[in-house]
Design a protein around this motif. Structure first.
Motif, short mmCIF file in Angstrom:
data_model
loop_
_atom_site.label_atom_id
_atom_site.label_comp_id
_atom_site.label_asym_id
_atom_site.label_seq_id
_atom_site.Cartn_x
_atom_site.Cartn_y
_atom_site.Cartn_z
N ASN A 255 -15.30 29.94 -10.91
CA ASN A 255 -16.26 29.81 -9.81
C ASN A 255 -17.03 28.50 -9.83
O ASN A 255 -17.85 28.27 -8.94
CB ASN A 255 -17.23 30.99 -9.82
CG ASN A 255 -16.65 32.20 -9.12
OD1 ASN A 255 -15.58 32.13 -8.52
ND2 ASN A 255 -17.33 33.33 -9.22
N VAL A 256 -16.79 27.64 -10.82
CA VAL A 256 -17.35 26.29 -10.75
C VAL A 256 -16.84 25.59 -9.50
O VAL A 256 -17.49 24.68 -8.96
CB VAL A 256 -17.02 25.49 -12.03
CG1 VAL A 256 -15.54 25.18 -12.12
CG2 VAL A 256 -17.84 24.21 -12.11
N TYR A 257 -15.69 26.02 -8.99
CA TYR A 257 -15.10 25.45 -7.77
C TYR A 257 -15.61 26.14 -6.50
O TYR A 257 -15.14 25.84 -5.41
CB TYR A 257 -13.58 25.58 -7.82
CG TYR A 257 -12.91 24.70 -8.85
CD1 TYR A 257 -12.37 23.47 -8.50
CD2 TYR A 257 -12.80 25.10 -10.17
CE1 TYR A 257 -11.74 22.66 -9.44
CE2 TYR A 257 -12.17 24.30 -11.12
CZ TYR A 257 -11.65 23.08 -10.74
OH TYR A 257 -11.03 22.29 -11.67
N PHE A 258 -16.56 27.03 -6.62
CA PHE A 258 -17.09 27.87 -5.55
C PHE A 258 -16.01 28.80 -5.00
O PHE A 258 -16.11 30.01 -5.15
CB PHE A 258 -17.73 27.06 -4.41
CG PHE A 258 -18.46 27.95 -3.43
CD1 PHE A 258 -19.68 28.50 -3.76
CD2 PHE A 258 -17.92 28.25 -2.19
CE1 PHE A 258 -20.35 29.36 -2.88
CE2 PHE A 258 -18.58 29.09 -1.30
CZ PHE A 258 -19.80 29.64 -1.65
N LEU A 259 -14.98 28.26 -4.37
CA LEU A 259 -13.90 29.11 -3.88
C LEU A 259 -12.88 29.31 -4.99
O LEU A 259 -12.29 28.35 -5.49
CB LEU A 259 -13.23 28.49 -2.66
CG LEU A 259 -13.98 28.56 -1.33
CD1 LEU A 259 -13.16 27.93 -0.22
CD2 LEU A 259 -14.35 29.99 -0.97
N HIS B 167 -23.91 24.83 -4.34
CA HIS B 167 -22.71 25.31 -5.02
C HIS B 167 -21.45 24.92 -4.23
O HIS B 167 -20.44 24.50 -4.81
CB HIS B 167 -22.78 26.83 -5.19
CG HIS B 167 -21.80 27.36 -6.20
ND1 HIS B 167 -21.83 28.66 -6.64
CD2 HIS B 167 -20.76 26.78 -6.85
CE1 HIS B 167 -20.85 28.85 -7.51
NE2 HIS B 167 -20.19 27.73 -7.64
N LYS B 168 -21.50 25.03 -2.91
CA LYS B 168 -20.35 24.64 -2.10
C LYS B 168 -20.06 23.14 -2.26
O LYS B 168 -18.90 22.73 -2.34
CB LYS B 168 -20.61 24.96 -0.63
CG LYS B 168 -20.50 26.43 -0.27
CD LYS B 168 -20.75 26.66 1.22
CE LYS B 168 -20.64 28.13 1.57
NZ LYS B 168 -20.89 28.38 3.01
N GLU B 169 -21.12 22.34 -2.31
CA GLU B 169 -20.92 20.91 -2.50
C GLU B 169 -20.29 20.63 -3.86
O GLU B 169 -19.40 19.78 -3.98
CB GLU B 169 -22.26 20.17 -2.37
CG GLU B 169 -22.12 18.66 -2.41
CD GLU B 169 -23.42 17.92 -2.14
OE1 GLU B 169 -23.49 16.71 -2.47
OE2 GLU B 169 -24.36 18.53 -1.59
N LEU B 170 -20.75 21.33 -4.88
CA LEU B 170 -20.12 21.19 -6.19
C LEU B 170 -18.65 21.58 -6.12
O LEU B 170 -17.79 20.90 -6.71
CB LEU B 170 -20.85 22.05 -7.23
CG LEU B 170 -20.21 22.12 -8.62
CD1 LEU B 170 -20.21 20.74 -9.28
CD2 LEU B 170 -20.92 23.15 -9.50
#
Length: 645
Positions: free
Chosen positions: A231-235, A510-513
Motif C-alpha cells: 500500500n505504499v503505492y496507494f493502489l 497518499h495518492k501523490e506518493l
C-alpha cells in the motif's frame, strides 16, 4: 553489522532435522511462565498463536480489524503449494525447493527455502484435519492445479477462496485456545510502538481504534505477523488497512530491513478504471491454467478496440498474438509473475494494449470449447462472478481484461534461520520478513510460508530464545520506565499530527506518493528516475508534516488519524525502497533496471557484485540508511540465468 543467519550444519536435507535435534527447549511446566505477544491474525499470526498456546505458552494476539477473520490472508484466491506429488508428475521436495529459488532469481537464502519446501506437506495434512474443504478429484483424492514457474501440478485449492478457507481453519484453532484461556485476543487494537528493555523486545504500545486509549503490554518475546507493504503505492491488491507501521517501528528500534525494493507486480489484476479508485482487485493466477493471454497482432485492431469500434470476439484467431506462448513456449501462460507482468507492459507500451491501452486479454474461449462451461464454472465460478460484478462484462462470453498491479512484497524485516530479527526477542513471520522468496514470489507460496512459519517453524525456534529467559520475571508495564517512555513517545507523535492543522487530506498525499512510487519505483526503474523519485518523496514527506489535516479527535474512532500514522511510515519506507533499488545495479525478479537487461529484454543479474541480501539500518528520516550485507551462497542448486522458454 555482521549478520549471522544461524544456518545449521549438515546437508540441505539434514539442516532442519539437525536444528530440531540440538535446539534448546522449554519444559511443559515452564512454558506457562512465558508471555508471547503476536501482532497480526492472518495465516501466520493465527497459526503461530494457536500453536504456541497449544504448547502451553500464554499468548496475547492483536489485530486492528473487528475479528481475526478479516485479516488480509482471506483475500488469497488460487491455492497453496506443497510437494505431495499426488499427480505423480515428478514433483518432490527438492523440485519445490528448486522452483522457489529459481523463481526468486537466486536472491533468497537456500536453507530457509528448503525448510519451507520440507514442511509444506505437513501443512496440507494439518489443514485437512481441520476440515479445510480442498477441492478433490473424481476418485476423492485432493486435487492439484498448476501455477506459474512450475512444470508440475502442486497447488492445493478451494475454488477461488483458498485463503478464506485456510484462515477459517487457523481461526478455529485460535478460538480453541481463546476458549481454553491460553490466548487473549485484542481486536480493533493497533500496535503503535515496540518496547525495548536492555536491548531485547519486551512489549508493545497499542491504541484502541474505538476510543483512542493508549496501553502497554509485556511479553517475553514479540512476534510480528503483520503482512506486506504494497500500500505504499496507494493502489494495490492489498486490503486498504494493510500497512508497514508495526515493522517500521521495529526498524526504527534497530531491526534491519532487507531487500525493500523487491516488490511483486501481479500480472492478473483488473485494470485501473478511475481516479477515485481506492484499491485494485486480483484475479487469481490459477486462471492462467485455462485462460490464454493475448493482444491483437495489428495495432490498427488494438486502436479500434480502444475506440469501441471492434470487440475482442471480432478478432480472428490468426490476428491474435498469444505473446506468452510465443515468447516462452516451455511454460506458456504459466511463466512466473514478474516475467508475465513485464511482457504485458511491453505489449501495452508498444501500442497493442486494449481497454484504456493498459490492459491485455485473458481468454477462456478455448477452454470452454474443450472442457465445457460447467467445468470452467466449477473451477473458477466465484472469480468469474467477481469479475462480472466489478467490470460488468461476462467472462464466459468475452475475454477478461487484466493488467499488472502491485501485490506481494518479498522484502521485509531481516530474520535469521530462527525467524528472529536483529533485535533479540523480536520475531517476524510470513510476508513481514524477507527470507523465502528472493526477488520474486511464485504463486501459491504466500499461504505456504505463512502457515509453515506459524504451525511448524516458529513454535520450535522461539523456544531456543525463551529457554534462556527463565530468570526474567513478568514486568508491570504501568511501573516500568521503558514502557512509560514508549507510551509518552506515542502520545507525543499523535499530538504532533493534530497540531499541524494543514489543508491537505491524508488520502491526497497518499495518492501523490502512490503516483511517485509507481512512476519512479514501479515495474521499470532507471538511475535517473530513482534519483528523481527520492527527491520527490523527501519533498512530499515535508509537505505531509507541514500541511496534513486531521479532523476530529483522538479519543474516538478516527480513520483519518489511523491513515495518517500509517502514511507517515510509508513516506519513510518509500525513500528506502528507492534507495535500495538505486544501489542494486542489476535486474532480478521484480526489480527491473532498464540499464541491465539482455538483448531480448529479459532481466540481467549481476551475481558477481550483488549476490547478497541488502539489509538496511535506520539512521533517521531523510538520512542515508546503513547498508549491511548477508552474502548468499548456493551449494545445492546451480545458479544460472532463468529460462522459461
Amino acid at each position: 553489522m555482521k549478520l549471522d543467519g544461524k544456518i545449521p550444519a549438515g546437508t540441505i536435507a539434514e539442516k532442519w532435522s539437525n536444528y530440531k535435534a540440538s535446539q534448546n527447549l522449554v519444559n511443559p511446566a515452564n512454558k506457562r511462565k512465558f508471555d508471547v505477544i503476536v501482532v497480526g491474525t492472518g495465516l501466520g499470526g493465527a497459526s503461530a498463536a494457536a500453536s504456541l498456546a497449544e504448547l502451553g505458552f500464554k499468548v496475547k494476539i492483536f489485530c486492528y480489524q473487528d475479528t481475526p477473520r478479516r485479516a488480509h490472508s482471506i483475500a488469497a484466491q488460487g491455492g497453496i503449494n506443497a510437494a505431495k506429488n499426488y499427480q505423480n508428475d515428478g514433483d518432490s521436495i527438492y523440485r519445490l525447493f528448486y522452483d522457489t529459488v529459481k523463481g526468486g532469481d537466486y536472491r533468497s537464502r537456500e536453507a530457509n527455502v528448503y525448510r519451507l519446501a520440507e514442511v509444506s506437506n505437513q501443512i496440507i495434512d494439518q489443514c485437512v484435519a481441520q476440515g479445510v474443504p480442498f477441492a478433490r478429484d473424481y476418485g476423492g483424492y485432493l486435487a492439484n492445479r498448476s501455477f506459474g514457474g512450475a512444470l508440475v501440478s502442486r497447488t492445493f485449492y478451494a475454488r477461488g477462496q483458498t485463503g478464506q478457507q485456510l484462515l477459517l481453519g487457523a481461526y478455529g484453532a485460535l478460538n480453541r485456545q481463546i476458549a481454553a484461556g491460553n490466548v487473549t485476543l485484542y481486536t480493533r487494537t493497533e500496535m503503535m510502538d515496540l518496547v525495548m528493555v536492555d536491548g531485547h523486545a519486551r512489549g508493545i504500545v497499542t491504541r484502541s481504534l474505538l476510543d483512542g486509549k493508549l496501553d502497554t503490554h509485556f511479553g517475553h518475546a514479540v512476534v510480528l505477523a503483520t503482512g506486506g507493504y504494497g500500500n505504499v503505492y496507494f493502489l494495490s491488491t492489498n486490503a486498504m488497512g494493510s500497512n508497514i507501521s508495526a515493522a517500521w517501528r521495529a526498524h526504527q528500534k534497530g531491526a534491519l530491513f532487507a531487500n525493500p525494493a523487491f516488490v511483486q507486480i501481479h500480472p492478473t489484476c483488473i485494470p485501473v478504471h478511475g481516479t477515485a479508485q481506492s484499491k485494485l482487485t486480483l484475479m487469481s493466477e490459477s486462471l492462467r491454467n485455462d485462460g490464454r493471454i493475448w493482444v491483437p497482432k495489428n495495432k490498427e485492431d488494438a486502436e479500434k478496440i480502444r475506440a469501441g469500434k471492434l470487440k475482442p470476439v471480432d478478432i480472428p484467431e490468426e490476428n491474435r498474438d498469444y505473446y506468452l506462448e510465443r515468447r516462452y513456449p516451455a511454460f506458456g501462460n504459466l511463466v512466473p509473475r514478474d516475467v508475465a507482468s513485464r511482457a504485458a507492459k511491453e505489449r501495452c507500451d508498444a501500442g497493442y494494449g486494449v481497454g484504456t491501452g493498459k490492459a491485455v486479454y485473458l481468454d477462456f474461449q478455448d477452454a470452454i470449447k474443450r472442457l465445457g462451461k460447467d467445468v470452467i464454472e466449477a473451477r473458477y465460478g466465484n472469480l468469474f462472478q467477481m469479475y462480472e460484478k466489478i467490470v460488468d462484462h461476462n467472462p464466459y462470453e468475452t475475454p477478461m481484461m487484466i493488467y499488472p498491479a502491485i501485490h506481494y512484497t518479498m522484502g521485509g524485516l531481516w530474520v535469521d534461520y530462527e525467524l528472529q530479527t536483529t533485535i533479540p526477542g523480536l520475531f517476524a513471520i510470513g510476508e513481514v520478513n524477507f527470507s523465502d522468496h528472493g526477488a520474486n514470489r511464485l504463486g501459491a507460496s504466500a499461504l505456504m510460508q505463512g502457515l509453515a512459519d506459524g504451525y511448524f517453524v516458529l513454535p520450535f525456534t522461539i523456544q531456543n530464545y525463551l529457554a534462556d529467559q527463565l530468570s526474567l520475571k513478568r514486568m508491570d508495564p504501568a511501573e516500568h520506565p521503558e514502557f512509560k517512555t514508549a507510551l509518552e513517545q506515542t502520545r507525543s507523535r499523535i499530538d504532533k499530527l493534530f497540531k499541524i492543522k494543514g489543508t491537505r487530506s491524508v488520502d491526497s498525499i497518499h495518492k501523490e506518493l502512490g503516483h511517485i512510487m509507481w512512476d519512479h519505483v514501479g515495474m521499470a526503474r532507471t538511475k535517473e528516475n530513482l534519483e528523481a523519485g527520492i527527491e520527490k518523496i523527501a519533498k512530499l514527506r515535508d509537505e505531509f508534516w507541514q500541511n496534513v489535516h486531521i479532523p476530529g479527535r483522538d479519543d474516538t474512532i478516527n480513520l483519518e488519524l489511523e491513515k495518517a500514522n500509517r502514511l507517515a511510515d510509508f513516506l519513510e519506507l518509500g525513500e528506502l525502497m528507492a534507495r535500495d533499488a538505486l544501489h542494486r545495479e542489476e535486474s532480478c525478479g521484480g526489480h527491473f533496471r532498464e540499464e541491465y537487461k539482455t538483448e531480448e529484454g529479459e532481466a540481467l543479474r549481476n551475481d558477481k557484485d550483488f549476490m547478497y541480501v541488502a539489509a538496511w539500518g535506520y539512521k533517521g528520516a531523510g538520512k542515508a540508511p546503513e547498508l549491511n550485507k548477508e552474502p548468499l551462497s548456493f551449494e545445492y542448486i546451480e545458479v544460472k540465468t532463468r529460462n522459461y522458454k
